[in-house]
Design an enzyme around this catalytic site. Structure first.
Site, mmCIF file in Angstrom:
data_model
loop_
_atom_site.group_PDB
_atom_site.id
_atom_site.type_symbol
_atom_site.label_atom_id
_atom_site.label_comp_id
_atom_site.label_asym_id
_atom_site.label_seq_id
_atom_site.Cartn_x
_atom_site.Cartn_y
_atom_site.Cartn_z
ATOM 1 C CG ASP A 36 21.567 47.100 -0.005
ATOM 2 O OD1 ASP A 36 21.174 45.936 -0.225
ATOM 3 O OD2 ASP A 36 22.712 47.362 0.433
ATOM 4 N N GLY A 37 18.759 46.175 1.340
ATOM 5 C CA GLY A 37 18.374 45.750 2.686
ATOM 6 C C GLY A 37 17.173 44.816 2.742
ATOM 7 N NE ARG A 40 21.622 44.305 4.949
ATOM 8 C CZ ARG A 40 22.244 45.399 4.520
ATOM 9 N NH1 ARG A 40 22.817 46.203 5.386
ATOM 10 N NH2 ARG A 40 22.283 45.673 3.239
ATOM 11 N NE ARG A 49 19.207 36.986 0.496
ATOM 12 C CZ ARG A 49 19.803 38.147 0.779
ATOM 13 N NH1 ARG A 49 20.200 38.397 2.013
ATOM 14 N NH2 ARG A 49 20.005 39.049 -0.154
ATOM 15 C CG ASN A 84 22.525 41.905 -7.363
ATOM 16 O OD1 ASN A 84 21.834 42.896 -7.587
ATOM 17 N ND2 ASN A 84 23.313 41.847 -6.289
ATOM 18 C CB ILE A 211 28.702 53.881 -5.716
ATOM 19 C CG1 ILE A 211 28.783 55.268 -5.069
ATOM 20 C CG2 ILE A 211 28.030 53.971 -7.068
ATOM 21 C CD1 ILE A 211 29.118 56.400 -5.971
HETATM 22 C C1 IPE Z 1 23.171 46.893 -4.786
HETATM 23 O O1 IPE Z 1 22.928 46.151 -3.672
HETATM 24 C C2 IPE Z 1 22.382 46.359 -5.936
HETATM 25 C C3 IPE Z 1 20.945 46.554 -5.862
HETATM 26 C C4 IPE Z 1 20.307 47.223 -4.941
HETATM 27 C C5 IPE Z 1 20.190 45.954 -6.930
HETATM 28 P P1 IPE Z 1 23.846 44.921 -3.249
HETATM 29 O O2 IPE Z 1 23.280 44.349 -2.027
HETATM 30 O O3 IPE Z 1 24.022 44.002 -4.405
HETATM 31 O O4 IPE Z 1 25.249 45.634 -2.983
HETATM 32 P P2 IPE Z 1 26.468 45.200 -2.073
HETATM 33 O O5 IPE Z 1 26.760 43.758 -2.384
HETATM 34 O O6 IPE Z 1 26.046 45.400 -0.664
HETATM 35 O O7 IPE Z 1 27.579 46.122 -2.450
HETATM 36 C C1 IPE Z 2 18.465 44.587 -2.314
HETATM 37 O O1 IPE Z 2 18.386 43.902 -1.121
HETATM 38 C C2 IPE Z 2 17.787 43.860 -3.440
HETATM 39 C C3 IPE Z 2 18.699 43.318 -4.453
HETATM 40 C C4 IPE Z 2 19.989 43.492 -4.489
HETATM 41 C C5 IPE Z 2 18.087 42.525 -5.508
HETATM 42 P P1 IPE Z 2 19.432 42.782 -0.746
HETATM 43 O O2 IPE Z 2 18.955 41.470 -1.268
HETATM 44 O O3 IPE Z 2 20.803 43.168 -1.206
HETATM 45 O O4 IPE Z 2 19.354 42.783 0.828
HETATM 46 P P2 IPE Z 2 20.550 42.693 1.850
HETATM 47 O O5 IPE Z 2 21.557 43.724 1.479
HETATM 48 O O6 IPE Z 2 21.100 41.299 1.726
HETATM 49 O O7 IPE Z 2 19.933 42.950 3.186
HETATM 50 MG MG MG Z 3 22.308 44.212 -0.335
#
Ligand code: IPE
Ligand code: IPE
Ligand code: MG
Length: 264
Positions: A36-37, A40, A49, A84, A211
Site C-alpha cells: 500500500d501507498g 501517496r 498516481r 479497487n 486488513i
Molecule cells: C489494499 O489497499 C489493497 C491492495 C494493496 C491491493 P487499499 O489502498 O485498497 O486499501 P484501503 O482502501 O486503504 O483500505
Molecule cells: C496500493 O497503493 C496499490 C493498489 C491498491 C493497487 P494505493 O494505490 O492504494 O496507494 P495509496 O494508498 O492511495 O497511497
Molecule cells: Mg491504498
C-alpha cells in the site's frame, strides 16, 4: 550486517546473502504483503498516481528476489482488491494494462529463477488478455521448484469465503458431503490458498492498521508488521526490519509461551 548497496544490486545471477542479524532457522515460511501507498508516494513527488504504481512494480521485483534468495517458501502479495474496482476508471484500466505488461515482460526471468507463480482471486472478471497471460504463466512455471509467488488479483477475503461456502453447499446438495463433517481442514481446502501453509508474517506498508479484506481466514495467527514506509520505497532494509520484528515475537497460538516458529 550486509550493507544495503550490496543487497540491492541488480545482478540476478548473484544470490543476495541473508543479513547476519536474521536467524536463518527462524524465517517465516510464508510472507503476505499488503503493498500500500503507491498513490501517496506519487503525490509526495507531485507525480500522477500511475507513476506510483510503476514504482510499486520495482519494489515488488526487489522483494520477490530477496524472498527467493533468502529461502522464503511462499510470498503472497495483494495487487488488486475486489473493492479497487471503485477507483476512477482510468486508474483501473492503467493497473490492468500494467499487470499485463509486467507479466509479459518478466515471466521468462521468473521462470529462469524457478519461481512458481499463481494468481488468487476471482479471475473471471479480469480482461481476457490478462487472463490468457495469467493462465500461460501458471502453466509455464507450474513445475518449478523455487519460491511460490501468489499475486492476489481481484481478490477479496469475503468473496473467497462466500465462494468456498457455495462449493461446500453444492457438494452437500449433490449428496457428496455430509455437512456435519465440514471442519477447518475441509473448509480450507475450498480456498484459493488450499495448497499453501497459512502466512506466518503479514507486512502492511504505508502505516494503515487494517486488513482491507485480505486473507481473512488465513491470517488467523499471522504476526503483523506495519511500517510507515510507502510501498515503492520498500527495500532490503525494510524487509530485514520486518523479519527481525517477526523473529522477536513470541507466537502462542492460543497456548502458553513458545519461541517463534517452534510450532513449524
Ligand atoms: C489494499 O489497499 C489493497 C491492495 C494493496 C491491493 P487499499 O489502498 O485498497 O486499501 P484501503 O482502501 O486503504 O483500505
Ligand atoms: C496500493 O497503493 C496499490 C493498489 C491498491 C493497487 P494505493 O494505490 O492504494 O496507494 P495509496 O494508498 O492511495 O497511497
Ligand atoms: Mg491504498
Amino acid at each position: 550486517m550486509i550493507f544495503p548497496s550490496a543487497i540491492d544490486n541488480d545482478d540476478q545471477s548473484l544470490i543476495v546473502p541473508l543479513p547476519s542479524p536474521i536467524d536463518p532457522e527462524k524465517l517465516p515460511q510464508h510472507i503476505a504483503i499488503i503493498m500500500d501507498g503507491n498513490g501517496r508516494w506519487a503525490n509526495a513527488q507531485q507525480l500522477p498516481r500511475t507513476m506510483g504504481h510503476r514504482a510499486g512494480v520495482d519494489a515488488l521485483k526487489r522483494t520477490l528476489r530477496l524472498c527467493s534468495d533468502w529461502n522464503i517458501k511462499v510470498l503472497t502479495v495483494y495487487a488488486f482488491s475486489t473493492e479497487n474496482w471503485s477507483r476512477p476508471k482510468e486508474e483501473v484500466n492503467f493497473l490492468m494494462t500494467l499487470f499485463q505488461r509486467v507479466l509479459k515482460k518478466e515471466i521468462e526471468a521468473l521462470n529462469l529463477k524457478k519461481v512458481r507463480i499463481n494468481f488468487l482471486g476471482n479471475l473471471d472478471q479480469l480482461p481476457q488478455r490478462l487472463r490468457d497471460l495469467i493462465n500461460e504463466s501458471i502453466e509455464l512455471t507450474s513445475s518449478n521448484s523455487g519460491i511460490q509467488f501468489n499475486v492476489c488479483t481481484n481478490y477479496g477475503g469475503r468473496n473467497e469465503l462466500v465462494l468456498a461456502a457455495q462449493k461446500l453447499a453444492q457438494r452437500a446438495l449433490d449428496g457428496e458431503l455430509d455437512p456435519s463433517l465440514i471442519d477447518d481442514n475441509v473448509f480450507a481446502r475450498e480456498l484459493f490458498t488450499s495448497r499453501y501453509v497459512d502466512p506466518d508474517l503479514l507486512i502492511r506498508t504505508s502505516g494503515e492498521r487494517r486488513i482491507s479484506n485480505f486473507l481473512l481466514w488465513q491470517l488467523a495467527y499471522a504476526e503483523i508488521h506495519v511500517t510507515d514506509t510507502l510501498w515503492p520505497d520498500f527495500d532490503s532494509i525494510s524487509l530485514t526490519n520486518a523479519l527481525l520484528d517477526y523473529q522477536s515475537r513470541r507466537r502462542r497460538f492460543g497456548g502458553v509461551d513458545s519461541i517463534v516458529n517452534e510450532k513449524l
